[in-house]
Motif scaffolding. Sequence first.
Motif, PDB file in Angstrom:
ATOM      1  N   GLY A 108      24.512  86.913  50.391  1.00 49.81           N
ATOM      2  CA  GLY A 108      24.663  86.764  51.824  1.00 49.81           C
ATOM      3  C   GLY A 108      23.410  86.899  52.659  1.00 49.81           C
ATOM      4  O   GLY A 108      23.151  86.086  53.520  1.00 49.81           O
ATOM      5  N   ASP A 109      22.586  87.916  52.411  1.00 47.81           N
ATOM      6  CA  ASP A 109      21.456  88.146  53.301  1.00 47.81           C
ATOM      7  C   ASP A 109      20.134  88.416  52.603  1.00 47.81           C
ATOM      8  O   ASP A 109      19.198  88.901  53.216  1.00 47.81           O
ATOM      9  CB  ASP A 109      21.780  89.299  54.249  1.00 47.81           C
ATOM     10  N   THR A 110      20.040  88.103  51.326  1.00 44.80           N
ATOM     11  CA  THR A 110      18.801  88.354  50.596  1.00 44.80           C
ATOM     12  C   THR A 110      18.094  87.033  50.317  1.00 44.80           C
ATOM     13  O   THR A 110      18.616  86.198  49.583  1.00 44.80           O
ATOM     14  CB  THR A 110      19.096  89.079  49.269  1.00 44.80           C
ATOM     15  N   PRO A 111      16.893  86.825  50.899  1.00 47.75           N
ATOM     16  CA  PRO A 111      16.188  85.553  50.737  1.00 47.75           C
ATOM     17  C   PRO A 111      15.271  85.531  49.519  1.00 47.75           C
ATOM     18  O   PRO A 111      14.684  86.545  49.146  1.00 47.75           O
ATOM     19  CB  PRO A 111      15.360  85.472  52.018  1.00 47.75           C
ATOM     20  N   PHE A 112      15.158  84.345  48.912  1.00 46.35           N
ATOM     21  CA  PHE A 112      14.254  84.131  47.783  1.00 46.35           C
ATOM     22  C   PHE A 112      13.496  82.832  47.987  1.00 46.35           C
ATOM     23  O   PHE A 112      14.005  81.887  48.594  1.00 46.35           O
ATOM     24  CB  PHE A 112      15.033  84.092  46.465  1.00 46.35           C
ATOM     25  N   CYS A 113      12.290  82.757  47.447  1.00 50.14           N
ATOM     26  CA  CYS A 113      11.438  81.592  47.627  1.00 50.14           C
ATOM     27  C   CYS A 113      11.818  80.440  46.708  1.00 50.14           C
ATOM     28  O   CYS A 113      11.489  79.295  46.975  1.00 50.14           O
ATOM     29  CB  CYS A 113       9.977  81.964  47.402  1.00 50.14           C
ATOM     30  N   SER A 114      12.515  80.739  45.605  1.00 51.25           N
ATOM     31  CA  SER A 114      12.863  79.698  44.638  1.00 51.25           C
ATOM     32  C   SER A 114      14.151  80.062  43.915  1.00 51.25           C
ATOM     33  O   SER A 114      14.595  81.208  43.944  1.00 51.25           O
ATOM     34  CB  SER A 114      11.734  79.544  43.611  1.00 51.25           C
ATOM     35  N   GLU A 115      14.702  79.070  43.239  1.00 52.97           N
ATOM     36  CA  GLU A 115      15.887  79.328  42.429  1.00 52.97           C
ATOM     37  C   GLU A 115      15.561  80.289  41.295  1.00 52.97           C
ATOM     38  O   GLU A 115      16.397  81.097  40.896  1.00 52.97           O
ATOM     39  CB  GLU A 115      16.430  78.015  41.861  1.00 52.97           C
ATOM     40  N   GLU A 116      14.330  80.221  40.787  1.00 51.14           N
ATOM     41  CA  GLU A 116      13.916  81.099  39.687  1.00 51.14           C
ATOM     42  C   GLU A 116      13.920  82.565  40.112  1.00 51.14           C
ATOM     43  O   GLU A 116      14.402  83.433  39.380  1.00 51.14           O
ATOM     44  CB  GLU A 116      12.532  80.702  39.158  1.00 51.14           C
ATOM     45  N   CYS A 117      13.382  82.852  41.301  1.00 48.26           N
ATOM     46  CA  CYS A 117      13.376  84.238  41.789  1.00 48.26           C
ATOM     47  C   CYS A 117      14.805  84.728  42.021  1.00 48.26           C
ATOM     48  O   CYS A 117      15.147  85.853  41.665  1.00 48.26           O
ATOM     49  CB  CYS A 117      12.572  84.356  43.080  1.00 48.26           C
ATOM     50  N   ARG A 118      15.645  83.879  42.613  1.00 45.93           N
ATOM     51  CA  ARG A 118      17.043  84.260  42.841  1.00 45.93           C
ATOM     52  C   ARG A 118      17.750  84.511  41.514  1.00 45.93           C
ATOM     53  O   ARG A 118      18.455  85.507  41.349  1.00 45.93           O
ATOM     54  CB  ARG A 118      17.763  83.174  43.635  1.00 45.93           C
ATOM     55  N   TYR A 119      17.529  83.643  40.528  1.00 46.58           N
ATOM     56  CA  TYR A 119      18.147  83.775  39.213  1.00 46.58           C
ATOM     57  C   TYR A 119      17.692  85.067  38.519  1.00 46.58           C
ATOM     58  O   TYR A 119      18.495  85.780  37.925  1.00 46.58           O
ATOM     59  CB  TYR A 119      17.772  82.550  38.377  1.00 46.58           C
ATOM     60  N   GLU A 120      16.405  85.373  38.640  1.00 48.57           N
ATOM     61  CA  GLU A 120      15.873  86.613  38.058  1.00 48.57           C
ATOM     62  C   GLU A 120      16.542  87.835  38.689  1.00 48.57           C
ATOM     63  O   GLU A 120      16.919  88.780  37.996  1.00 48.57           O
ATOM     64  CB  GLU A 120      14.360  86.678  38.265  1.00 48.57           C
TER      65      GLU A 120
END
Length: 101
Positions: free
Chosen positions: A45-57
């Motif tokens: 909901g409110d946590t931003p990531f620069c890429s799909e890889e960072c979000r996946y990690e």
Amino acid sequence: MARSLACAFFFDVEPLGETGRHALDACALCSKVLRRDSDIFMYRGDTPFCSEECRYEQMHLDAACARQAASARQKQHAQRSRHKAAAAPVSRKAGVSVASY
């Protein structure tokens, strides 16, 4: 005209009591600066990531933490069960526990 100008600045105002960074200024994992013209990948909901890889990690880190917490709860539950069984009174005649659960 004045109304549209006021709306344009609404999101640029810094909230009271919060100085420094805004919520979507940097990746939550690697702290890379997020530009306004680039994609932002959100998680929970409110946590931003620069890429799909960072979000996946981050998703994998959260899953590992959840598994570790579940394992710790299971161990704690097993220890409590063993403690209750050890503390239960035993009848000398039949050698059977008379504890009620």
